[in-house]
Design a protein around this motif. Structure first.
Motif, PDB file in Angstrom:
ATOM      1  N   GLY A 164      -7.052  -3.980   9.427  1.00  0.00           N
ATOM      2  CA  GLY A 164      -8.161  -3.760   9.755  1.00  0.00           C
ATOM      3  C   GLY A 164      -8.649  -5.077   9.865  1.00  0.00           C
ATOM      4  N   VAL A 165      -9.922  -5.186  10.513  1.00  0.00           N
ATOM      5  CA  VAL A 165     -10.737  -7.090  10.919  1.00  0.00           C
ATOM      6  C   VAL A 165     -10.034  -7.384   9.297  1.00  0.00           C
ATOM      7  N   GLY A 166      -9.901  -7.778   8.331  1.00  0.00           N
ATOM      8  CA  GLY A 166      -9.845  -9.150   7.862  1.00  0.00           C
ATOM      9  C   GLY A 166      -8.688  -7.662   6.472  1.00  0.00           C
ATOM     10  N   CYS A 167      -7.758  -6.831   7.445  1.00  0.00           N
ATOM     11  CA  CYS A 167      -6.498  -5.907   6.041  1.00  0.00           C
ATOM     12  C   CYS A 167      -6.358  -5.648   6.565  1.00  0.00           C
ATOM     13  N   VAL A 168      -4.594  -6.186   5.661  1.00  0.00           N
ATOM     14  CA  VAL A 168      -3.038  -6.043   6.164  1.00  0.00           C
ATOM     15  C   VAL A 168      -2.503  -4.790   4.885  1.00  0.00           C
ATOM     16  N   TYR A 169      -2.300  -3.545   6.020  1.00  0.00           N
ATOM     17  CA  TYR A 169      -2.366  -2.391   4.649  1.00  0.00           C
ATOM     18  C   TYR A 169      -0.578  -2.219   5.103  1.00  0.00           C
ATOM     19  N   ILE A 170       0.465  -2.179   3.577  1.00  0.00           N
ATOM     20  CA  ILE A 170       1.332  -2.509   3.773  1.00  0.00           C
ATOM     21  C   ILE A 170       2.152  -1.085   2.266  1.00  0.00           C
ATOM     22  N   LYS A 171       2.625  -0.365   3.308  1.00  0.00           N
ATOM     23  CA  LYS A 171       3.755   1.197   2.582  1.00  0.00           C
ATOM     24  C   LYS A 171       4.471   0.615   1.498  1.00  0.00           C
ATOM     25  N   ASP A 172       5.075  -0.437   1.588  1.00  0.00           N
ATOM     26  CA  ASP A 172       6.689  -0.727   0.725  1.00  0.00           C
ATOM     27  C   ASP A 172       7.178  -2.524   1.026  1.00  0.00           C
TER      28      ASP A 172
END
Length: 143
Positions: free
Chosen positions: A99-107
């Protein structure tokens, strides 16, 4: 954003699925090492250190300088200076979305943890070097 009273281990005990708890424990160790700070709750964010922000609009406050939230769908890692400065590094990280200031990690087991540590280290240094006047969406690649 304000710190909230609460015990991080108690908060983690309520996190589902179990994979998010395991990843959160690993991120707590990583971020504690990077920042030299103990984890503190800021709502549902586990934060490390803090920075002060003051925008042109006059809005100001404090927020965690590094942090993450173990959400059900994915772990959200916050980069308060935005993902822009890390675009080339993020291309090599492994499976994630941003996102703008986020990193999304599932694993966490599927990404390059050394590279993630380098990104968090750089972001933490940027956020603790003084009062921040930029919003995450204003971050740009560093040259």
């Amino acid at each position: 954003m304000d710190r909230t009273p609460g015990d991080v281990p108690v908060f983690l005990a309520g996190v589902t699925p179990k994979k998010r708890q395991t990843d959160a424990e690993q991120l707590i160790a990583l971020m504690s090492t990077v920042t030299g700070e103990a984890p503190q709750l800021w709502g549902t964010v586990i934060g490390f250190g803090q920075y002060h922000y003051k925008y042109k609009s006059g809005r100001e406050g404090d927020a965690p300088a590094a942090g993450f939230s173990p959400r059900k769908a994915a772990t959200t890692i916050y980069l308060p200076d935005g993902v822009g400065p890390y675009s080339s590094q993020l291309q090599q990280l492994g499976p994630h979305t941003t996102g703008v200031g986020c990193v999304y990690i599932k694993d966490l087991q599927t990404i390059d943890l050394g590279l993630l540590e380098a990104i968090i280290t750089e972001s933490y240094r940027a956020m603790t070097s003084g009062t921040n006047a930029l919003r995450a969406r204003d971050g740009a690649p560093r040259g």
